[in-house]
Design a protein around this motif. Structure first.
Motif, PDB file in Angstrom:
ATOM      1  N   SER A 203       0.838  -1.197   0.000  1.00  0.00           N
ATOM      2  CA  SER A 203       0.000   0.000   0.000  1.00  0.00           C
ATOM      3  C   SER A 203       0.871   1.244   0.000  1.00  0.00           C
ATOM      4  O   SER A 203       1.728   1.418   0.848  1.00  0.00           O
ATOM      5  CB  SER A 203      -0.911   0.011   1.239  1.00  0.00           C
ATOM      6  OG  SER A 203      -1.611   1.235   1.314  1.00  0.00           O
ATOM      7  N   GLN A 204       0.646   2.102  -0.971  1.00  0.00           N
ATOM      8  CA  GLN A 204       1.449   3.300  -1.059  1.00  0.00           C
ATOM      9  C   GLN A 204       0.933   4.413  -0.155  1.00  0.00           C
ATOM     10  O   GLN A 204       1.597   5.405   0.058  1.00  0.00           O
ATOM     11  CB  GLN A 204       1.480   3.788  -2.519  1.00  0.00           C
ATOM     12  CG  GLN A 204       2.022   2.758  -3.483  1.00  0.00           C
ATOM     13  CD  GLN A 204       3.414   2.295  -3.114  1.00  0.00           C
ATOM     14  OE1 GLN A 204       4.259   3.092  -2.726  1.00  0.00           O
ATOM     15  NE2 GLN A 204       3.668   1.002  -3.214  1.00  0.00           N
ATOM     16  N   LEU A 284      14.874   2.714  -0.066  1.00  0.00           N
ATOM     17  CA  LEU A 284      14.628   4.148   0.092  1.00  0.00           C
ATOM     18  C   LEU A 284      13.146   4.409   0.347  1.00  0.00           C
ATOM     19  O   LEU A 284      12.785   5.232   1.197  1.00  0.00           O
ATOM     20  CB  LEU A 284      15.097   4.900  -1.159  1.00  0.00           C
ATOM     21  CG  LEU A 284      14.863   6.412  -1.149  1.00  0.00           C
ATOM     22  CD1 LEU A 284      15.634   7.066   0.004  1.00  0.00           C
ATOM     23  CD2 LEU A 284      15.260   7.035  -2.478  1.00  0.00           C
ATOM     24  N   GLU A 285      12.290   3.716  -0.372  1.00  0.00           N
ATOM     25  CA  GLU A 285      10.847   3.892  -0.171  1.00  0.00           C
ATOM     26  C   GLU A 285      10.440   3.490   1.244  1.00  0.00           C
ATOM     27  O   GLU A 285       9.659   4.186   1.908  1.00  0.00           O
ATOM     28  CB  GLU A 285      10.069   3.065  -1.191  1.00  0.00           C
ATOM     29  CG  GLU A 285       8.557   3.225  -1.065  1.00  0.00           C
ATOM     30  CD  GLU A 285       7.796   2.464  -2.134  1.00  0.00           C
ATOM     31  OE1 GLU A 285       6.549   2.554  -2.141  1.00  0.00           O
ATOM     32  OE2 GLU A 285       8.437   1.775  -2.943  1.00  0.00           O
ATOM     33  N   PHE A 286      10.977   2.375   1.721  1.00  0.00           N
ATOM     34  CA  PHE A 286      10.675   1.937   3.088  1.00  0.00           C
ATOM     35  C   PHE A 286      11.169   2.970   4.104  1.00  0.00           C
ATOM     36  O   PHE A 286      10.451   3.325   5.057  1.00  0.00           O
ATOM     37  CB  PHE A 286      11.346   0.584   3.352  1.00  0.00           C
ATOM     38  CG  PHE A 286      11.325   0.177   4.795  1.00  0.00           C
ATOM     39  CD1 PHE A 286      10.153  -0.211   5.415  1.00  0.00           C
ATOM     40  CD2 PHE A 286      12.496   0.180   5.540  1.00  0.00           C
ATOM     41  CE1 PHE A 286      10.136  -0.577   6.747  1.00  0.00           C
ATOM     42  CE2 PHE A 286      12.497  -0.185   6.870  1.00  0.00           C
ATOM     43  CZ  PHE A 286      11.310  -0.567   7.473  1.00  0.00           C
ATOM     44  N   ILE A 350      16.384   4.979 -10.967  1.00  0.00           N
ATOM     45  CA  ILE A 350      16.629   5.892  -9.839  1.00  0.00           C
ATOM     46  C   ILE A 350      15.684   7.084  -9.913  1.00  0.00           C
ATOM     47  O   ILE A 350      15.095   7.499  -8.906  1.00  0.00           O
ATOM     48  CB  ILE A 350      18.103   6.355  -9.844  1.00  0.00           C
ATOM     49  CG1 ILE A 350      19.020   5.179  -9.482  1.00  0.00           C
ATOM     50  CG2 ILE A 350      18.314   7.516  -8.878  1.00  0.00           C
ATOM     51  CD1 ILE A 350      20.494   5.493  -9.567  1.00  0.00           C
ATOM     52  N   PHE A 351      15.521   7.629 -11.121  1.00  0.00           N
ATOM     53  CA  PHE A 351      14.603   8.765 -11.273  1.00  0.00           C
ATOM     54  C   PHE A 351      13.183   8.359 -10.906  1.00  0.00           C
ATOM     55  O   PHE A 351      12.461   9.118 -10.248  1.00  0.00           O
ATOM     56  CB  PHE A 351      14.643   9.279 -12.715  1.00  0.00           C
ATOM     57  CG  PHE A 351      13.697  10.422 -12.965  1.00  0.00           C
ATOM     58  CD1 PHE A 351      14.050  11.726 -12.645  1.00  0.00           C
ATOM     59  CD2 PHE A 351      12.428  10.198 -13.494  1.00  0.00           C
ATOM     60  CE1 PHE A 351      13.167  12.777 -12.863  1.00  0.00           C
ATOM     61  CE2 PHE A 351      11.538  11.236 -13.706  1.00  0.00           C
ATOM     62  CZ  PHE A 351      11.921  12.531 -13.387  1.00  0.00           C
ATOM     63  N   ASN A 355      11.057  10.128  -8.135  1.00  0.00           N
ATOM     64  CA  ASN A 355       9.825  10.785  -8.551  1.00  0.00           C
ATOM     65  C   ASN A 355       8.618  10.228  -7.802  1.00  0.00           C
ATOM     66  O   ASN A 355       7.677  10.958  -7.472  1.00  0.00           O
ATOM     67  CB  ASN A 355       9.631  10.616 -10.056  1.00  0.00           C
ATOM     68  CG  ASN A 355       8.533  11.495 -10.605  1.00  0.00           C
ATOM     69  OD1 ASN A 355       8.531  12.708 -10.405  1.00  0.00           O
ATOM     70  ND2 ASN A 355       7.574  10.884 -11.285  1.00  0.00           N
ATOM     71  N   LYS A 356       8.659   8.945  -7.526  1.00  0.00           N
ATOM     72  CA  LYS A 356       7.589   8.300  -6.762  1.00  0.00           C
ATOM     73  C   LYS A 356       7.506   8.861  -5.349  1.00  0.00           C
ATOM     74  O   LYS A 356       6.424   8.932  -4.752  1.00  0.00           O
ATOM     75  CB  LYS A 356       7.853   6.795  -6.719  1.00  0.00           C
ATOM     76  CG  LYS A 356       6.760   5.963  -6.075  1.00  0.00           C
ATOM     77  CD  LYS A 356       7.134   4.489  -6.156  1.00  0.00           C
ATOM     78  CE  LYS A 356       6.042   3.611  -5.569  1.00  0.00           C
ATOM     79  NZ  LYS A 356       6.419   2.168  -5.636  1.00  0.00           N
TER      80      LYS A 356
END
Length: 673
Positions: A203-204, A284-286, A350-351, A355-356
């Protein structure tokens, strides 16, 4: 009568005398006691005299000084009373605050109020005492030695009123109490800070809740309030940053992030760390969506009453110490590696990751306190976009440079062809086309240039046209025309087979795809006609008469023709045994066509004329093969060799232009399929 009166007088005199004697004895006894008392008084007189000696003044002067003493006694007595109260708080403040934090803070507040009273009123008491000394000195109420001692004592008290010494009013009790509070602040944070495991949730929109219970947050806020009141907030913030950043690092350590420390000198190209780049995006997202999001919220909860600048500054320091800078530096390291198309794809990855997380980055790290993170992020994004665009525009240049290279000696598909077409197809896919388009739009905007919708697709079409021209040029570089046919057959079939149904094929159109198939058929036919197709004619039946008078002549012709066939077959087989058809279906079909062209003719020939030579002593020279052995040999052709394929290097010493992307590493035949 008269005698009676005399007797009464005697009795009365006797009583009076007896009373007088009793009084005399009592007086003697009293005098004896008084003597010892007088001796005692006599012994104490020197001490009393010494005590009252400094104050020798007239009665009026002594009466006047009494008023000054009365005025000084009030403040001095109040100060002494507060001192006593301070000492009364000592036991409570030296106890452990965890058992009753609110009570401890209440007692601490009373100590602070007492110390403020002492700081405000000690000076007043000293001033009144100084007035008394001044009056006594002016009116000579006391001797100089006595006054000198008083002045010395007052001077010491006055020095204790300086800011540096004022803290000693409580004997170090306040400092000890705050040390206790700091320990309790650290304990509350440490015992309630638990590393967060990496979530498997996809889930974002998930935002991690505050990692501390509400009751703990309230206790931390209460402690912070006392720190602020005493200008000790930085101590509290330092402890908070130390504990919470350590907790975030502990959460990240479980992810095995040693790869973040890799430097450019530690790897040859992006391929060697390709797996790490994929992990980097997930990690990185985590970190951002869960760890730093939680720290951002907690900083706001704990320090919200102080102000935005304080808690944002606190969060910025936690993020920096916990590892966000290492994530950004790893991305920067990738941008500094050697250019090649794989690197471009990784830069786009990476972009996409950045961006996300763009909205999260802007919200979490958008404050002035996070200026270092902002600068590193901007620098990384610029390097990623510049690097990706540089490689993209340079691919066409590198494909054109490869035109000067030599084709593969085995006639196979150059790896650069399969690689570049696959690369272009990936760029047109759903994973990369939107990202690359966005990157090109941004890059153009930086240069004040307008982005045109067909810029990307037109560039890819140019790359494919350049590859087609390369194939045509390379085919002409072969000295053997037959090998050039095999080469073109291989490559056109490769393009048809691997691009059919892809985004690239849709871009190039159905007619282009049909052309590739037609070219394959055309060159396959040419190859067969100009090579194996010529062998059946060597087994001519012309002139072979088997009646009795012509058997000898026929035998000689059969020997001659079989010899010519064997020599031609051996030569062609030897030469083509080093050629490769990488695609299994094309290889099998080609071998089948060769077999159909050779074996039936040879079998029929041997059935009819083989007996003429088989009885000869040298028959093995002519009946060298059976139909089955020929078929087996022909089906063994064109298999890729297990050894390293022939080099496909350009004639130039370097495959680069202006430090551009190099395709040299893709200059061998692709793996067989």
């Amino acid at each position: 009568m008269a005698s009676v009166k005399k007797v009464e007088k005697l009795v009365s005199a006797s009583k009076s005398l007896r009373i007088s004697l009793d009084k005399s004895k009592a007086l003697g006894t009293a005098l004896e006691k008084a003597g010892s008392s007088l001796d005692e008084i006599n012994q104490r007189l020197p001490t009393l005299e010494a005590a009252v000696r400094p104050i020798r003044a007239q009665k009026e002067a002594l009466a006047a000084v009494g008023g000054h003493i009365d005025r000084a006694v009030g403040p001095a007595a109040a100060v002494l009373k507060v001192f006593d109260a301070v000492h009364g708080l000592e036991k409570s403040l030296l106890s452990d605050p965890r058992s009753d934090l609110s009570g401890y803070l209440s007692v601490l507040k009373r100590l602070e109020e007492a110390l403020r009273f002492l700081a405000d009123n000690c000076g007043l008491a000293i001033e009144w005492l100084e007035d008394i000394v001044e009056y006594m000195e002016d009116n000579r109420v006391a001797d100089d030695r006595y006054l000198s001692n008083l002045k010395m004592s007052l001077k010491t008290l006055r020095e204790l009123q300086t800011d540096e010494e004022r803290a000693r009013l409580d004997g170090g009790l306040l400092e000890a109490a705050f040390n206790k509070l700091e320990s309790e602040f650290r304990r509350l944070l440490t015992e309630n800070s638990v590393p967060l495991p990496m979530s498997s949730s996809s889930s974002q929109s998930l935002i991690a809740p505050s990692p501390l219970p509400v009751s703990v947050v309230q206790k931390l806020q209460a402690i912070i309030g006392r720190f602020i009141a005493n200008n000790r907030l930085e101590n509290c913030i330092s402890i908070y940053i130390e504990v919470r950043s350590s907790n975030v690092r502990a959460s990240l350590q479980a992810l095995d992030l040693d790869y973040l420390e890799i430097s450019v000198s530690e790897f040859n190209d992006v391929q060697s760390i390709e797996g790490y780049i994929a992990q980097w995006g997930k990690h990185l997202e985590f970190a951002v969506k869960h760890l730093f999001e939680a720290e951002y919220k907690l900083c706001n909860d704990v320090f919200e009453r102080i102000g935005l600048d304080v808690w944002m500054g606190c969060f910025a320091r936690i993020a920096a110490q916990a590892g966000i800078l290492a994530f950004l530096q790893f991305g920067k390291t990738v941008t500094e590696s050697k250019n090649n198309p794989i690197k471009m794809l990784k830069l786009l990855d990476i972009f996409a990751s950045l961006n996300k997380l763009r909205l999260d980055f802007n919200r979490l790290f958008g404050g002035t306190a996070c200026i270092e993170i902002q600068n590193l992020t901007r620098d990384l994004i610029k390097s990623v976009i510049d690097g990706a665009c540089e490689i993209f525009w340079d691919v066409l240049v590198q494909v054109e440079i490869q035109r000067k290279a030599s084709p593969p000696a085995d006639g196979s598909v150059p790896r650069s062809v399969s690689f570049v077409t696959d690369f272009c197809n990936r760029l047109l896919g759903d994973d990369y086309k939107p990202i690359l388009t966005q990157v090109l739009v941004i890059h153009r905007s930086w240069k004040k240039e307008r982005f045109q919708e067909r810029l990307l697709t037109d560039s890819i079409i140019k790359i494919i046209r350049a590859i087609e021209l390369n194939l045509e040029t390379w085919s002409k570089a072969y000295d053997d025309t037959i090998l050039s046919y095999l080469f073109l057959m291989n490559n056109h079939w490769h393009l048809y087979k691997h691009l059919r149904g892809t985004k690239l094929a849709n871009l190039l159109g159905d007619s282009w795809l049909r052309e590739q198939e037609q070219y394959k058929e055309y060159y396959a036919a040419n190859y067969l006609r100009e090579s194996w197709g010529k062998l059946p004619s060597l087994l001519s039946r012309e002139g072979l008469i088997l009646f009795s008078g012509g058997r000898a002549t026929a035998r000689d012709l059969v020997k001659k023709r079989l010899k010519a066939f064997n020599e031609a077959f051996d030569e062609m087989y030897k030469k083509q045994s080093n050629w490769v058809v990488g695609e299994k279906d094309l290889r099998e079909k080609t071998c089948q066509l060769i077999v159909q062209a050779i074996v039936p003719v040879y079998r029929s020939y041997m059935q009819n004329y083989g007996p003429l030579v088989e009885q000869d002593a040298s028959s093995s020279k002519y009946a060298k093969y059976t139909a089955q052995s020929l078929e087996k040999m022909l089906n063994s052709l064109f298999h890729p060799k297990l050894s390293k394929y022939s080099s496909f290097k350009g004639r130039q010493s370097s495959g680069k232009v202006n430090n551009g992307v190099s395709l040299d590493q893709y200059n061998s035949s692709p793996t067989a399929t």
